[in-house]
Each structure stands twice: as C-alpha cells, then as structure tokens.
Scaffold this motif. Structure first.
Motif, PDB file in Angstrom:
ATOM      1  N   GLU A  21      41.487 -44.760 105.909  1.00 25.82           N
ATOM      2  CA  GLU A  21      42.900 -44.391 105.810  1.00 25.82           C
ATOM      3  C   GLU A  21      43.599 -44.650 107.145  1.00 25.82           C
ATOM      4  N   VAL A  22      44.907 -44.887 107.061  1.00 29.05           N
ATOM      5  CA  VAL A  22      45.719 -45.101 108.259  1.00 29.05           C
ATOM      6  C   VAL A  22      46.976 -44.249 108.184  1.00 29.05           C
ATOM      7  N   SER A  23      47.512 -43.952 109.344  1.00 28.82           N
ATOM      8  CA  SER A  23      48.792 -43.275 109.452  1.00 28.82           C
ATOM      9  C   SER A  23      49.837 -44.346 109.743  1.00 28.82           C
ATOM     10  N   ILE A  24      50.901 -44.346 108.928  1.00 27.13           N
ATOM     11  CA  ILE A  24      51.962 -45.342 109.033  1.00 27.13           C
ATOM     12  C   ILE A  24      53.256 -44.651 109.431  1.00 27.13           C
ATOM     13  N   VAL A  25      54.019 -45.294 110.285  1.00 26.78           N
ATOM     14  CA  VAL A  25      55.355 -44.809 110.633  1.00 26.78           C
ATOM     15  C   VAL A  25      56.349 -45.736 109.944  1.00 26.78           C
ATOM     16  N   LEU A  26      57.223 -45.156 109.116  1.00 29.20           N
ATOM     17  CA  LEU A  26      58.239 -45.934 108.412  1.00 29.20           C
ATOM     18  C   LEU A  26      59.526 -45.949 109.220  1.00 29.20           C
ATOM     19  N   ASP A  27      60.174 -47.101 109.246  1.00 29.26           N
ATOM     20  CA  ASP A  27      61.448 -47.264 109.950  1.00 29.26           C
ATOM     21  C   ASP A  27      62.567 -47.403 108.920  1.00 29.26           C
ATOM     22  N   VAL A  28      62.729 -46.363 108.096  1.00 33.04           N
ATOM     23  CA  VAL A  28      63.745 -46.354 107.047  1.00 33.04           C
ATOM     24  C   VAL A  28      64.407 -44.983 106.997  1.00 33.04           C
ATOM     25  N   ASP A  29      65.596 -44.944 106.439  1.00 30.60           N
ATOM     26  CA  ASP A  29      66.319 -43.673 106.323  1.00 30.60           C
ATOM     27  C   ASP A  29      65.805 -42.818 105.175  1.00 30.60           C
ATOM     28  N   TYR A  30      65.340 -43.444 104.100  1.00 30.75           N
ATOM     29  CA  TYR A  30      64.907 -42.713 102.915  1.00 30.75           C
ATOM     30  C   TYR A  30      63.488 -43.116 102.525  1.00 30.75           C
ATOM     31  N   PRO A  31      62.486 -42.538 103.188  1.00 32.21           N
ATOM     32  CA  PRO A  31      61.093 -42.917 102.914  1.00 32.21           C
ATOM     33  C   PRO A  31      60.688 -42.702 101.459  1.00 32.21           C
ATOM     34  N   GLU A  32      61.290 -41.714 100.800  1.00 31.64           N
ATOM     35  CA  GLU A  32      60.929 -41.422  99.406  1.00 31.64           C
ATOM     36  C   GLU A  32      61.213 -42.606  98.471  1.00 31.64           C
ATOM     37  N   ASP A  33      62.082 -43.511  98.885  1.00 27.86           N
ATOM     38  CA  ASP A  33      62.362 -44.703  98.079  1.00 27.86           C
ATOM     39  C   ASP A  33      61.164 -45.641  97.993  1.00 27.86           C
ATOM     40  N   TYR A  34      60.171 -45.439  98.856  1.00 28.07           N
ATOM     41  CA  TYR A  34      59.045 -46.372  98.943  1.00 28.07           C
ATOM     42  C   TYR A  34      57.705 -45.739  98.572  1.00 28.07           C
ATOM     43  N   GLU A  35      57.715 -44.520  98.037  1.00 26.05           N
ATOM     44  CA  GLU A  35      56.446 -43.836  97.787  1.00 26.05           C
ATOM     45  C   GLU A  35      55.644 -44.398  96.617  1.00 26.05           C
ATOM     46  N   ASP A  36      56.246 -45.227  95.774  1.00 29.17           N
ATOM     47  CA  ASP A  36      55.514 -45.798  94.633  1.00 29.17           C
ATOM     48  C   ASP A  36      55.080 -47.243  94.858  1.00 29.17           C
ATOM     49  N   LEU A  37      54.989 -47.657  96.105  1.00 27.25           N
ATOM     50  CA  LEU A  37      54.587 -49.034  96.405  1.00 27.25           C
ATOM     51  C   LEU A  37      53.178 -49.328  95.906  1.00 27.25           C
ATOM     52  N   LYS A  38      53.006 -50.520  95.377  1.00 31.23           N
ATOM     53  CA  LYS A  38      51.690 -50.975  94.911  1.00 31.23           C
ATOM     54  C   LYS A  38      51.070 -51.969  95.896  1.00 31.23           C
ATOM     55  N   HIS A  39      51.923 -52.654  96.663  1.00 25.69           N
ATOM     56  CA  HIS A  39      51.438 -53.600  97.662  1.00 25.69           C
ATOM     57  C   HIS A  39      52.474 -53.694  98.792  1.00 25.69           C
ATOM     58  N   ILE A  40      52.028 -54.294  99.880  1.00 30.39           N
ATOM     59  CA  ILE A  40      52.861 -54.449 101.068  1.00 30.39           C
ATOM     60  C   ILE A  40      52.358 -55.684 101.802  1.00 30.39           C
TER      61      ILE A  40
END
Length: 176
Positions: A21-40
């Motif tokens: 597992e890794v800890s990621i820092v998001l650079d976005v205003d609304y992180p909840e918009d990205y919680e259902d990501l399947k790939h990156i």
C-alpha cells in the motif's frame, strides 16, 4: 497517453504498511470526486504507465491510502514513491461558469486594470507555496500570483484574465 492530454492528480508520498500500500497526496479541491477510480496513470521514466487500483480509500487532508494490482510488498511500493499520478483531461469534473482549471488559462490574455494588456499566459507554475501565471511581457517572463485580490476575474469565453497587479510588480521584471 501523453502528459499534454492529462492533468496531475497528485503524487505517491510514501509506503504504507508491509503489503504494497502507498499513501497518496491529491492536488485537487474535491478528492471525493475521485474515490471510485479503477485505474490511474503513473509517470515512470518520463512516460505515463497505466496502473490498476485494488483500493483507493480517502483519508483526511487530501490523502489517500491506495493499493495497486501486483504491488504486494514494501519493495514493490517503494518503486512508486515520489511518482506523479495523472488522469486524462476528460476525467476532470465540470465546473461552474465562474470557475476554471489552471491549465485552461494557458493562451489567455492578461489585462491589468491600471496598466492594460500585460501579455499572454505561457505557463502555470503550481508550486507548493504559491501558484503563479508565467506571462510573456515585452519578451520577458513575468510571474503573477494566482490569488484573490490580484486575479479579479477570468472570462473563459473571451480568453482573458483580469487582474490588479501590486504596484511595482512589473518593474521588478523590466529592470536590467
């Protein structure tokens, strides 16, 4: 996939635990918009490589606990630390009329209320301490803080940024 057709979502900050597992820092205003990501896409050797997500759990302060497929050890996860994370521009959330993404400002004309036309936005500097517009003014790069009080209005239809520059800001760049 190339970086010009993507935006940076964040970066891998550190390894978390013993199982990849890794800890990621998001650079976005609304992180909840990205919680259902399947790939990156993760930048590796100046290329964007797709990674499939096993889990992507939002934490506080724009942090995420994530695990990628086939990354099952500390050694595997360590290879990702410091890597930038990207998504295609089409994945960006729609904004209200008066909102904008920084990358949209490239090519916009910057107009100061007192000085008139300053120049064209050539680059955006997304720095840890402050975000800046890199504007071409009389053949020199001028850095303008993206900050309330300085940026007055952005007109996306007209491709113009209206600002109120601090007195003397341009003089700093024009001195020899």
């Amino acid at each position: 996939m190339n970086k010009d057709s993507c935006f940076q979502l964040g970066y891998v900050a550190k390894v978390h635990g013993l199982y990849g597992e890794v800890s990621i820092v998001l650079d976005v205003d609304y992180p909840e918009d990205y919680e259902d990501l399947k790939h990156i896409f993760i930048e590796q050797k100046s290329r964007l490589v797709p990674f499939f997500i096993e889990h992507f759990v939002l934490q506080h302060n724009n942090k995420v606990l994530a695990k990628f497929e086939d990354f099952d050890s500390v050694d595997d996860a360590n290879k990702l630390v410091g890597s930038a994370l990207f998504l295609p521009l089409k994945e960006l959330q729609e904004l209200d009329e008066d909102q904008y993404y920084y990358h949209e400002l490239i090519g916009f004309e910057v107009l100061d209320e007192a000085l008139g036309n300053i120049g064209e936005v050539k680059v955006i500097y997304d720095l840890e301490t402050q975000d800046l517009l890199g504007v071409d003014h009389q053949g020199k790069e001028v850095l303008i803080p993206i900050k309330d009080g300085i940026i007055q209005k952005v007109d996306k239809a007209e491709k113009k940024v209206y600002c109120s520059l601090p007195e003397g800001l341009l003089d700093i760049y024009l001195e020899d």
